[in-house]
Design a protein around this motif. Structure first.
Motif, PDB file in Angstrom:
ATOM      1  N   UNK A   1      36.122  15.952  13.261  1.00 22.59           N
ATOM      2  CA  UNK A   1      36.971  16.778  12.411  1.00 22.59           C
ATOM      3  C   UNK A   1      38.406  16.795  12.895  1.00 22.59           C
ATOM      4  N   UNK A   2      38.623  17.013  14.176  1.00 21.97           N
ATOM      5  CA  UNK A   2      39.992  17.040  14.700  1.00 21.97           C
ATOM      6  C   UNK A   2      40.655  15.670  14.616  1.00 21.97           C
ATOM      7  N   UNK A   3      39.901  14.607  14.822  1.00 15.60           N
ATOM      8  CA  UNK A   3      40.479  13.267  14.700  1.00 15.60           C
ATOM      9  C   UNK A   3      40.849  12.940  13.255  1.00 15.60           C
ATOM     10  N   UNK A   4      40.010  13.337  12.306  1.00 13.02           N
ATOM     11  CA  UNK A   4      40.339  13.112  10.899  1.00 13.02           C
ATOM     12  C   UNK A   4      41.598  13.874  10.498  1.00 13.02           C
ATOM     13  N   UNK A   5      41.697  15.131  10.950  1.00 11.55           N
ATOM     14  CA  UNK A   5      42.889  15.924  10.646  1.00 11.55           C
ATOM     15  C   UNK A   5      44.124  15.307  11.306  1.00 11.55           C
TER      16      UNK A   5
ATOM     17  N   UNK B   1      39.575  11.689   3.971  1.00 11.68           N
ATOM     18  CA  UNK B   1      39.141  11.949   5.340  1.00 11.68           C
ATOM     19  C   UNK B   1      39.820  13.193   5.907  1.00 11.68           C
ATOM     20  N   UNK B   2      41.071  13.430   5.530  1.00 12.71           N
ATOM     21  CA  UNK B   2      41.761  14.630   5.993  1.00 12.71           C
ATOM     22  C   UNK B   2      41.070  15.881   5.477  1.00 12.71           C
ATOM     23  N   UNK B   3      40.678  15.857   4.214  1.00  9.47           N
ATOM     24  CA  UNK B   3      40.000  17.013   3.625  1.00  9.47           C
ATOM     25  C   UNK B   3      38.641  17.218   4.288  1.00  9.47           C
ATOM     26  N   UNK B   4      37.921  16.114   4.527  1.00 16.80           N
ATOM     27  CA  UNK B   4      36.619  16.217   5.195  1.00 16.80           C
ATOM     28  C   UNK B   4      36.789  16.791   6.602  1.00 16.80           C
ATOM     29  N   UNK B   5      37.790  16.291   7.336  1.00 16.72           N
ATOM     30  CA  UNK B   5      38.035  16.816   8.680  1.00 16.72           C
ATOM     31  C   UNK B   5      38.410  18.282   8.666  1.00 16.72           C
ATOM     32  N   UNK B   6      39.220  18.692   7.689  1.00 17.98           N
ATOM     33  CA  UNK B   6      39.606  20.101   7.597  1.00 17.98           C
ATOM     34  C   UNK B   6      38.396  20.978   7.297  1.00 17.98           C
TER      35      UNK B   6
ATOM     36  N   UNK C   1      48.989  14.918   2.787  1.00 19.50           N
ATOM     37  CA  UNK C   1      47.818  15.220   3.608  1.00 19.50           C
ATOM     38  C   UNK C   1      46.575  15.382   2.743  1.00 19.50           C
ATOM     39  N   UNK C   2      46.673  16.124   1.651  1.00 19.00           N
ATOM     40  CA  UNK C   2      45.503  16.398   0.824  1.00 19.00           C
ATOM     41  C   UNK C   2      45.153  15.238  -0.104  1.00 19.00           C
TER      42      UNK C   2
END
Length: 348
Positions: free
Chosen positions: A330-334, A43-48, A38-39
């Motif tokens: 943010x939720x979509x990236x996560x 994009x996951x980090x940006x969304x988080x 995940x990390x």
């Protein structure tokens, strides 16, 4: 020959192969592997960061910036006076007196950014920044509670449908078909009209709508759970659970549902963005939170009533729109990051 016998075995001999190459090497647990994947995604980090930032802004922000309350008006505006002639009679004689009287006290509405109001005030005199914070609380709580209710209903009904099959599966799936055919927004319009006539407090009516929305939105989750359980119930561990004599509830909720959780987590994360858009739509249509309370959709609703505010007073509605965009992205990236991290076929 004796010298060869006395020599120690080499590293590539069978004796050496039985020993681990490095005793410090530890196997990575599945949870740690998912977190690591995940990390790795930017994009996951940006969304988080987006999601955490919105939560801090909405729940910690009012504690830090507490100069104005959610329903507190700024009444420091100017006082309007008017001069008029008053006719009076005294001892049968008519006199005309010119008098200046106070007619109205205007609130400090539609004010620009200042030290007292960093984002100015809206058309009613409320602080825009404060209403953004409290509106974020309502929007985020609404989306999370709605997704949790939808997931619970979908898991229970989908699990029962997929495990038992037969007429139980037929009844639940036909109910799903009926609910999926119903138009969501018109039904919520009818429910909102009923709530208006029932006199429910404006602060709580959005949560009643949330429950109604959850009741008609669970079929998608139920179908997902049913499809996964239909494929999992024939696995060897389920045959072993059957042989052990476990109860039906234990087999469904301890052995089948946990194996569906990765897909459910991804769907829940992606559904959070959809629920925020749904809440914004309801509030924009004046079906959600009523003044003096605010939600992000309620703040944008002003441009439907006063189109001239679009260009004349952008700070009244643009910040709320930016918050909605940040929340959905943010939720979509996560969700995308979790989907890739939980993919068992991923090698990296």
């Amino acid at each position: 020959m004796e010298e060869l016998k006395n020599q120690e075995p080499l590293e590539n001999t069978p004796e050496a192969a039985d020993e681990p190459l490095d005793k410090n090497i530890k196997l990575m647990s599945p949870t740690r592997m998912v977190v690591r994947r995940f990390f790795r995604s930017k994009l996951s980090i940006i969304g988080l960061i987006m999601v955490i930032g919105l939560f801090l802004f909405s729940f910690v922000g009012p504690i830090v910036y507490n100069e104005w309350g959610e329903t507190e008006l700024d009444t420091s505006g100017t006082v309007e006076y008017v001069t008029r002639d008053i006719t009076v009679f005294e001892n049968g004689v008519e006199y005309t007196i010119r008098q200046t009287v106070e007619t109205a006290k205007r609130d400090n509405f539609l004010a620009g950014p200042s030290a007292d109001h960093p984002l100015g005030t809206d058309q009613q005199g409320y602080d825009v920044l404060v209403r953004l914070m409290y509106g974020g609380r309502i929007s985020l709580i609404f989306s999370f509670l709605a997704v949790i209710l939808v997931t619970l209903l979908g898991v229970v009904l989908g699990g029962i449908s997929g495990y038992f099959g037969g007429w139980v599966d037929t009844v639940i799936m036909r109910l799903c078909d009926v609910l999926m055919c119903l138009p969501g927004v018109p039904i919520l319009l009818i429910i909102s009209t009923i709530l208006d006539s029932s006199g429910i407090d404006a602060q709580y009516r959005i949560y009643v709508l949330m429950i109604c929305l959850s009741i008609i939105s669970w079929p998608g989750t139920a179908r997902l759970v049913r499809g996964q359980i239909l494929s999992l119930r024939e696995q060897e561990y389920m045959v072993a659970a059957e042989a052990m004599g476990y109860s039906t509830g234990r087999k469904i909720f301890k052995h089948l549902v946990p194996n569906v959780m990765p897909q459910l987590i991804v769907q829940m994360t992606l559904s959070l963005g959809s629920m925020i858009l749904y809440e914004a739509t309801l509030s924009y249509l004046n079906l959600g939170v009523k003044p003096p309370f605010a939600a992000w959709g309620t703040m944008i609703n002003v441009i439907s009533q006063r189109p001239d505010y679009i260009s004349a007073y952008p700070l009244v509605w643009i910040p709320a729109g930016i918050c909605i965009v940040i929340a959905v992205l943010g939720f979509n990236f996560v969700g995308d990051g979790l989907r890739d991290a939980l993919d068992p076929k991923a090698r990296r």
